[in-house]
Write a protein that holds these residues in place. Structure first.
Motif, PDB file in Angstrom:
ATOM      1  N   LEU A   1      -0.383  -4.637  -7.273  1.00  0.00           N
ATOM      2  CA  LEU A   1       0.721  -4.831  -6.566  1.00  0.00           C
ATOM      3  C   LEU A   1       1.271  -3.698  -5.564  1.00  0.00           C
ATOM      4  O   LEU A   1       1.666  -4.253  -4.188  1.00  0.00           O
ATOM      5  N   TRP A   2       1.339  -2.501  -6.010  1.00  0.00           N
ATOM      6  CA  TRP A   2       1.673  -1.453  -5.059  1.00  0.00           C
ATOM      7  C   TRP A   2       0.941  -1.551  -3.734  1.00  0.00           C
ATOM      8  O   TRP A   2       1.363  -1.127  -2.746  1.00  0.00           O
ATOM      9  N   PHE A   3      -0.271  -1.644  -4.067  1.00  0.00           N
ATOM     10  CA  PHE A   3      -1.171  -1.307  -3.017  1.00  0.00           C
ATOM     11  C   PHE A   3      -1.223  -2.809  -1.843  1.00  0.00           C
ATOM     12  O   PHE A   3      -1.294  -2.685  -0.588  1.00  0.00           O
ATOM     13  N   ILE A   4      -0.942  -3.919  -2.722  1.00  0.00           N
ATOM     14  CA  ILE A   4      -0.806  -4.853  -1.682  1.00  0.00           C
ATOM     15  C   ILE A   4       0.394  -5.010  -0.719  1.00  0.00           C
ATOM     16  O   ILE A   4       0.375  -5.382   0.475  1.00  0.00           O
ATOM     17  N   ILE A   5       1.460  -4.295  -1.380  1.00  0.00           N
ATOM     18  CA  ILE A   5       2.648  -4.157  -0.545  1.00  0.00           C
ATOM     19  C   ILE A   5       2.642  -3.343   0.467  1.00  0.00           C
ATOM     20  O   ILE A   5       2.869  -3.633   1.655  1.00  0.00           O
ATOM     21  N   PHE A   6       2.070  -1.980   0.173  1.00  0.00           N
ATOM     22  CA  PHE A   6       2.391  -1.044   1.053  1.00  0.00           C
ATOM     23  C   PHE A   6       0.848  -0.498   1.827  1.00  0.00           C
ATOM     24  O   PHE A   6       1.109  -0.130   2.932  1.00  0.00           O
ATOM     25  N   LYS A   7      -0.259  -0.968   1.463  1.00  0.00           N
ATOM     26  CA  LYS A   7      -1.326  -1.032   2.224  1.00  0.00           C
ATOM     27  C   LYS A   7      -1.743   0.343   2.703  1.00  0.00           C
ATOM     28  O   LYS A   7      -2.066   0.433   3.972  1.00  0.00           O
TER      29      LYS A   7
END
Length: 477
Positions: free
Chosen positions: A379-385
């Motif tokens: 989720l962290w990578f999905i949100i901040f990219k």
């Protein structure tokens, strides 16, 4: 004399000495297998891409590993129980052949064959080692600590290997990494041959007098098959005695033996019928065992949980991480390998404390929390990219795995009957290994037809769904 057949073939000796010997024998082989397979984590997808393979094709190549494991898991569990032995040396040899194949490969289509060989070998090794450990540790009070040590050794091998493989490929060539892989697998195969007798001795400890026939608790087979054969022979003798010659070539019935003849025939027929009934009951019971395991909701939820773990781990670590790192984040394979290895070492550190966490929180809660940790990284990578999110997704996925590995194995021990471990492990590994197939394929399709965010979203959704279902419906042991 009729002999009552024992009702299980569990390992009886659970002493610290035998446990230590078992761990050393298994880990001296499986840790090298993990290291060799780990060398391919970053190298294989990038090598396939260099040969012209598409993202979907790369996913299929990676997935073929899981297909092979699925095909081999149950046969290995059946053969292990039937012959009371393990086949780790066979698995190491197959992985060695796969490594040699990679080195001589020139087209990406060839990689399917060698990946299948890896999968068959890995399936044999993992199923064999899991059966031995599960049967040996199910009553051991220190089992959580022993399993954490086992997982530490394995994760340490898997953690270091991706960086070494990527560094060798970056500094020299992909072929150099495959050559290193082949050399290590040859060493592992040699060690597995050396350990073969020791592992067989440990597996068969105190079970020399046990039968290979599995019996239900309410079925006690008291009839020795040899007795049946002897009774059949006696029937033939009774036939001879019951017929006498009158001296003129005519045969008459001997009335004096008629009663004993009839009694013998009736007894023999009764024994034959009873034996046939027992055989039918045994066959029915074997089918019933598999049906009961599949009907065990907690066990099936554990299978789905582990399926989700492999789905996410293989799909992301072996496919998304190398491809996204190169094409989206724009870092080279050296740094990708370094990230994967660092995350693996973090997982090792957390695995070291997993037995304490499990003892404090309980098995079920530890599993749910570990999956929540892994999902948070996605989720962290999905949100901040961004690069930070990319790093977080790798590290947190590995961190969650550090807690869940020993806990999942402990839950397996508690959720099924110890007399059914071979069958349970065969089903468990087969269903969970579907993640090796579906993970890379589905994630590859999402990446290819949509984008990398869609692929990461699939991973996150799978982890969250598994944690919710297991947390809500699985029993607490």
């Amino acid at each position: 004399m009729n002999k009552k057949i024992p009702k299980n073939n569990t390992l009886i000796s659970n002493s610290d000495k035998s446990t230590k010997s078992l761990l050393i024998a298994i880990l001296s082989t499986i840790a090298l297998a993990d290291f060799g397979l780990g060398l391919n984590t970053v190298v294989l997808p990038l090598y396939a891409k260099s040969l012209g393979a598409s993202i979907i094709t790369i996913g299929l190549i990676i997935a073929s590993f899981g297909l092979a494991r699925i095909l081999i898991n149950i046969p290995v569990s059946i053969l292990s129980k039937k012959f009371k032995m393990q086949f780790m040396h066979v698995g190491m040899f197959l992985i060695f052949l796969g490594a040699i194949g990679y080195y001589f490969s020139t087209f990406y289509n060839e990689l399917f064959i060698f990946r299948l060989l890896e999968g068959f070998g890995s399936g044999i090794i993992n199923t064999s080692s899991m059966i031995m450990l599960t049967k040996h540790l199910y009553q051991d009070k220190k089992r959580a600590k022993v399993l954490s040590k086992y997982m530490i050794a394995r994760r340490l091998s898997m953690g270091i290997a991706p960086f070494i493989g990527a560094a060798v490929a970056f500094q020299f060539h992909f072929k150099s990494a495959f050559l290193l892989y082949a050399v290590i697998m040859f060493i592992g195969f040699s060690i597995s041959i050396y350990n073969r007798k020791l592992l067989k001795k440990i597996y068969n400890n105190n079970t020399d007098d046990e039968s290979t026939i599995e019996n239900k608790e309410d079925i006690d087979i008291e009839v020795d098959i040899n007795d049946v054969k002897n009774n059949n022979i006696n029937v033939d003798k009774l036939n001879d005695k019951n017929n006498i010659n009158d001296g003129n070539g005519n045969t008459k019935k001997n009335i004096s033996t008629d009663n004993s003849y009839n009694t013998g025939i009736a007894s023999a027929k009764h024994i034959n019928t009873e034996t046939e009934n027992h055989d039918k009951k045994i066959k029915e019971y074997k089918k019933e065992k598999y049906i009961n395991l599949i009907a065990n909701l907690s066990f099936m939820l554990l299978c789905f949980l582990t399926f989700s773990f492999f789905f996410s781990r293989i799909g992301s670590r072996r496919e998304l991480v190398p491809l996204v790192g190169i094409s989206i984040i724009h870092i080279n394979q050296f740094y990708i390998g370094l990230l994967v290895s660092v995350s693996g070492l973090i997982g090792v550190a957390l695995t070291y404390y997993s037995d304490r966490v499990i003892n404090k929180l309980g098995i079920k809660r530890s599993i749910v929390i570990s999956f929540a940790i892994s999902a948070s990284g996605m989720l962290w990578f999905i949100i901040f990219k961004n690069l930070d999110g990319f790093i977080a997704s790798i590290i947190l996925l590995s961190a969650g795995g550090g807690f869940s590995g020993p806990a999942r194995n402990l839950y397996l021990m508690d959720s099924v009957d110890k007399n059914h471990y071979e069958e349970a492990i065969g089903i468990y590994r087969t269903l969970s290994d579907l993640g090796f197939i579906l993970g890379p394929v589905i994630i590859g399709v999402a990446f290819s037809y949509y984008n990398y965010i869609a692929a990461y979203s699939v991973v996150a959704a799978m982890l969250i769904a598994a944690a919710i279902l297991f947390g809500a419906f699985a029993k607490k042991y």
